[in-house]
Design an enzyme around this catalytic site. Structure first.
Site, short mmCIF file in Angstrom:
data_model
loop_
_atom_site.label_atom_id
_atom_site.label_comp_id
_atom_site.label_asym_id
_atom_site.label_seq_id
_atom_site.Cartn_x
_atom_site.Cartn_y
_atom_site.Cartn_z
N ASP A 5 2.00 -4.88 8.52
CA ASP A 5 0.81 -4.04 8.45
C ASP A 5 -0.40 -4.98 8.36
O ASP A 5 -0.51 -5.76 7.41
CB ASP A 5 0.90 -3.12 7.22
N PHE A 16 0.85 -1.20 0.00
CA PHE A 16 0.00 0.00 0.00
C PHE A 16 0.89 1.25 0.00
O PHE A 16 1.87 1.32 0.74
CB PHE A 16 -0.91 -0.01 1.23
N ARG A 45 -12.68 -4.39 -6.46
CA ARG A 45 -12.35 -5.06 -5.20
C ARG A 45 -13.61 -5.28 -4.36
O ARG A 45 -14.38 -4.34 -4.14
CB ARG A 45 -11.33 -4.20 -4.43
N TYR A 86 -10.76 1.21 11.12
CA TYR A 86 -12.02 1.52 10.41
C TYR A 86 -12.41 0.49 9.37
O TYR A 86 -13.44 0.63 8.73
CB TYR A 86 -11.94 2.91 9.76
N LYS A 87 -11.57 -0.53 9.18
CA LYS A 87 -11.91 -1.53 8.14
C LYS A 87 -12.69 -2.68 8.79
O LYS A 87 -13.82 -2.51 9.20
CB LYS A 87 -10.63 -2.00 7.47
#
Ligand SMILES: Cc1ncc(COP(=O)(O)O)c(C=O)c1O
Length: 428
Positions: free
Chosen positions: A210, A137, A387, A235-236
């Site tokens: 990560d 990322f 995705r 938040y995921k």
């Protein structure tokens, strides 16, 4: 291939089915984006209201003590620790994933360099490489570039399959840190944490993971699998809400060594003594920096609780089994009916996270927009990826089946070609 009736039968027999009642999902929405922003737990609104009206409104400054605000980063951290194979008092909630990554990369680089110095003395300084994956990322790569520039290190990027060879060969005595995202954001490919942590250690390096697309999504065993440092998003899959604070974990053998570079007062051993000199708190608390965002932390705790609610049903292992079944069902249906899309997520269960990524060189963005217009919410990742994240807490087998059917229809009817679906938004 699965029929819709078969999918419904799987839902009827699903022991995790009741967990969906923990969430407020708008009617008509098929939400396949828990890997970008988890859905709203039912408990969150009342809890945030309580914090605002009672703890803040009535308790005011007293709530730092009386409502336990001051220890919330540790309390929520201890809950997340149960989901990622960490021990009690080893993980705290703080800042963003990007900021936490900076802290741990800096601390890890310090440790490697100090160990090198004590082992080889004057010849120290040969370990200068931070090794990562080219498709990591971007924020991870940017933060590593910034740290490398600051500390005279070098960021080297490789393909996933090249990492073990590089660690055993060309970088054996040159690698300081291996920095990887456990589940790749754009492909859903999952690394073997145990094997790569061992490869890093055999090369004399430390490893930073990560867990943005792993925490709450796949079982993680930080201790068992030899991790040194880890960071991740709130938040995921942890359903903490937009901009929820992130978390940071440091192996207890590293935590007391050095302090992280953002040595703020909340990471001080005694913040309310207000001494002019920094003295780091014991253990992981030194990874805090400034005052925590209380409202967001309270919301994050509600989100984490929705994942912990799966513990009586088998916890992360049970969620993983269902997640694999959902992603496999969706991928099979898409492959059967949408041959124009390429499956980029690994078909092998052991290599796939909790998402299915598909690629098309020209129409990926518009197809995602057309699906969103139908209430089937996934996201587009440049340059060519559609995705779809699967959260077994609130998605069922018929949902996966229906999502694939919507995708088939969007392609079959040419609906995606409507001009409004080509219009680019700021957030994709
Ligand atoms: C792998 C990974 N790391 C980090 C982040 C985001 O970090 P931050 O919370 O600092 O925005 C994301 C966001 O999607 C991500 O996918």
């Amino acid at each position: 291939m699965t029929t819709r009736e078969q999918a419904l039968a799987l839902d009827a027999a699903d022991p995790l089915r009741s967990l969906r009642a923990q969430f407020n999902i708008p009617p008509g929405v098929l939400y396949l984006d828990g890997n970008s922003l988890g859905v709203l737990p039912v408990a969150t609104a009342a809890r945030v209201q309580q914090v605002v009206q009672q703890e803040w409104g009535q308790g005011l400054i007293r709530s730092w003590n009386s409502a336990g605000w001051i220890s919330l980063p540790q309390r929520v951290g201890n809950k997340i620790a149960r989901l990622v194979g960490a021990g009690a008092d080893e993980l705290v909630v703080a800042d963003s994933t990007s900021v936490n990554l900076y802290k741990v990369l800096s601390a890890a680089a310090h440790i490697v360099q100090a160990d090198e110095k004590s082992a080889v003395g004057a010849c120290a300084g040969t370990r200068r490489v931070i090794l990562s994956e080219r498709s990591n990322f971007p924020t991870d790569l940017y933060i590593a570039q910034a740290l490398a520039a600051e500390r005279g290190l070098e960021l080297q990027l490789a393909e996933a399959d090249e990492l073990p060879g590089l660690l055993a060969g060309a970088l054996k005595d040159r690698c300081a840190l291996l920095m990887l995202t456990h589940v790749n954001y754009r492909t859903g490919r999952m690394h073997d944490m145990a094997a790569l942590s061992k490869a890093a250690h055999d090369a004399g390096a430390l490893v930073v993971w990560d867990l943005a697309h792993s925490a709450g999504a796949v079982p993680v065993h930080l201790h068992r699998d030899g991790a040194d440092f880890a960071v991740g998003c709130g938040y995921k899959y942890l359903n903490g809400g937009p901009g929820a604070p992130a978390f940071v974990w440091v192996h207890p053998r590293h935590a007391p060594r050095f302090w992280q570079p953002l040595a703020g007062w909340m990471g001080h051993a005694a913040p309310f003594e207000f001494t002019p000199d920094y003295r780091p708190a014991a253990g992981i608390t030194r990874y805090l920096c400034g005052t925590p965002p209380l409202l967001s932390l309270a919301a994050l705790e509600c989100g984490v609780d929705t994942v912990l609610a799966a513990e009586p049903f088998g916890g992360m292992a049970a969620l993983r089994a269902k997640s694999l079944a959902l992603t496999a069902l969706f991928a099979q249906q898409v492959q059967a009916h949408c041959p124009q899309l390429q499956l980029v997520s690994p078909p092998e269960d052991a290599l796939r996270g909790s998402q299915v990524c598909l690629a098309h060189s020209s129409m990926a963005y518009a197809v995602v927009q057309a699906l969103i217009a139908r209430g089937v919410i996934g996201d587009f990742r440049a340059p060519d990826v559609l995705r779809f994240g699967f959260t077994p807490l609130y998605l069922g087998y018929a949902d996966a089946w229906d999502a694939a059917e919507h995708l088939r229809q969007v392609l079959h009817t040419g609906e995606w070609q409507q001009p409004q679906f080509a219009q680019r938004h700021a957030v994709t």
